[in-house]
Enzyme design. Structure first.
Site, mmCIF file in Angstrom:
data_model
loop_
_atom_site.group_PDB
_atom_site.id
_atom_site.type_symbol
_atom_site.label_atom_id
_atom_site.label_comp_id
_atom_site.label_asym_id
_atom_site.label_seq_id
_atom_site.Cartn_x
_atom_site.Cartn_y
_atom_site.Cartn_z
ATOM 1 N N GLY A 52 0.856 -1.175 0.000
ATOM 2 C CA GLY A 52 0.000 0.000 0.000
ATOM 3 C C GLY A 52 0.892 1.225 0.000
ATOM 4 O O GLY A 52 2.038 1.157 0.448
ATOM 5 N N GLN A 57 3.191 9.822 1.353
ATOM 6 C CA GLN A 57 4.425 9.050 1.489
ATOM 7 C C GLN A 57 5.403 9.323 0.355
ATOM 8 O O GLN A 57 6.568 8.940 0.431
ATOM 9 C CB GLN A 57 4.123 7.558 1.562
ATOM 10 C CG GLN A 57 3.406 7.175 2.847
ATOM 11 C CD GLN A 57 3.143 5.692 2.863
ATOM 12 O OE1 GLN A 57 2.166 5.221 2.302
ATOM 13 N NE2 GLN A 57 4.043 4.958 3.495
ATOM 14 N N CYS A 101 5.114 0.000 8.114
ATOM 15 C CA CYS A 101 4.887 1.085 7.163
ATOM 16 C C CYS A 101 6.206 1.458 6.488
ATOM 17 O O CYS A 101 7.236 1.542 7.154
ATOM 18 C CB CYS A 101 4.326 2.292 7.920
ATOM 19 S SG CYS A 101 3.963 3.724 6.907
ATOM 20 N N LEU A 102 6.148 1.688 5.181
ATOM 21 C CA LEU A 102 7.352 2.092 4.444
ATOM 22 C C LEU A 102 7.933 3.401 4.979
ATOM 23 O O LEU A 102 9.133 3.632 4.897
ATOM 24 C CB LEU A 102 7.044 2.231 2.951
ATOM 25 C CG LEU A 102 6.689 0.941 2.204
ATOM 26 C CD1 LEU A 102 6.263 1.260 0.774
ATOM 27 C CD2 LEU A 102 7.831 -0.046 2.219
ATOM 28 N N HIS A 143 -5.163 1.569 6.712
ATOM 29 C CA HIS A 143 -3.823 2.098 7.003
ATOM 30 C C HIS A 143 -3.482 3.221 6.021
ATOM 31 O O HIS A 143 -3.009 4.291 6.420
ATOM 32 C CB HIS A 143 -2.807 0.941 6.911
ATOM 33 C CG HIS A 143 -1.383 1.349 7.079
ATOM 34 N ND1 HIS A 143 -0.627 0.982 8.170
ATOM 35 C CD2 HIS A 143 -0.548 2.077 6.284
ATOM 36 C CE1 HIS A 143 0.592 1.474 8.038
ATOM 37 N NE2 HIS A 143 0.679 2.138 6.897
ATOM 38 N N GLU A 144 -3.744 2.977 4.721
ATOM 39 C CA GLU A 144 -3.419 3.985 3.695
ATOM 40 C C GLU A 144 -4.333 5.203 3.793
ATOM 41 O O GLU A 144 -3.883 6.341 3.635
ATOM 42 C CB GLU A 144 -3.469 3.370 2.296
ATOM 43 C CG GLU A 144 -2.487 2.231 2.074
ATOM 44 C CD GLU A 144 -1.062 2.520 2.529
ATOM 45 O OE1 GLU A 144 -0.612 3.678 2.446
ATOM 46 O OE2 GLU A 144 -0.391 1.574 2.977
ATOM 47 N N HIS A 147 -3.233 7.654 6.308
ATOM 48 C CA HIS A 147 -2.168 8.555 5.829
ATOM 49 C C HIS A 147 -2.752 9.835 5.224
ATOM 50 O O HIS A 147 -2.133 10.899 5.303
ATOM 51 C CB HIS A 147 -1.314 7.874 4.752
ATOM 52 C CG HIS A 147 -0.202 7.032 5.278
ATOM 53 N ND1 HIS A 147 0.843 7.535 6.020
ATOM 54 C CD2 HIS A 147 0.045 5.702 5.141
ATOM 55 C CE1 HIS A 147 1.679 6.556 6.329
ATOM 56 N NE2 HIS A 147 1.225 5.434 5.806
#
Length: 186
Positions: A52, A57, A101-102, A143-144, A147
């Site tokens: 994702g 991000q 998370c990235l 989660h996305e 953001h």
């Protein structure tokens, strides 16, 4: 004249950067810049081995996020989602699972989220789509979408869990972290 522009791997913003704490702006229309951003986001997500990715991000303030869990064997038939201006309308149930998370490399935590969500978003023609998703797909989408509202998975951690990752978070904030993908330098 049609020509294809190779997508770019965009650097990923990390914990502590302002863009990750801001609420995104709605996308008004789909143009070549939006299409290019989404292409680059997919390319970036895949090359960072993510499932994702949200626009903040990659240092964008637009309300766009991607979810693609098809790289995981048990979900190989699940189609990727491109969520433009997504809104969670309703949710049911709950489960607790490990998340990462990235933008917060090497930090993981047990997070409780609704199992099932009813979601509306815009597609590429800016038509409104309403869907219900559950399980792992729902978790990644939530989660996305978080953001897009300046919320990170670590915000859900208990005080005890947060104290265990505080030093890692400080390292990330100071950019003293190594990843297999490029990180954004502000």
């Amino acid at each position: 004249l049609n020509f294809y522009i190779m997508p770019l791997q965009l650097p990923i913003t990390t914990y502590g950067m302002d863009v990750l704490r801001k609420t995104t702006k709605p996308v008004e229309k789909i143009d070549n810049k939006i299409i290019e951003l989404i292409d680059n986001m997919f390319y970036t997500m895949i090359n960072a081995y993510g499932i994702g990715l949200a626009a903040p991000q990659v240092n964008s303030d637009l309300s766009i996020c991607l979810v693609d869990i098809s790289c995981i064997d048990e979900y190989k038939d699940v189609k990727p989602l491109i969520l433009i201006n997504p809104v969670i309308l309703d949710s049911h149930g709950e489960s607790t699972k490990d998340e990462g998370c990235l933008s917060i490399p090497d930090v993981r935590g047990e997070i409780t989220r609704p199992d099932k969500i009813f979601l509306k978003y815009n597609d590429f023609d800016m038509n409104e789509v309403k869907i219900e998703i559950d399980g792992f797909l729902s978790r990644v989408a939530q989660h996305e979408i978080d953001h897009l509202h300046g919320k990170l998975f670590v915000d859900y951690l208990s005080k005890e869990s947060m104290s265990k990752v505080k030093s890692q978070l400080r390292k990330i904030q100071k950019r003293k972290v190594e990843t297999d993908y490029p990180l954004y330098e502000d």
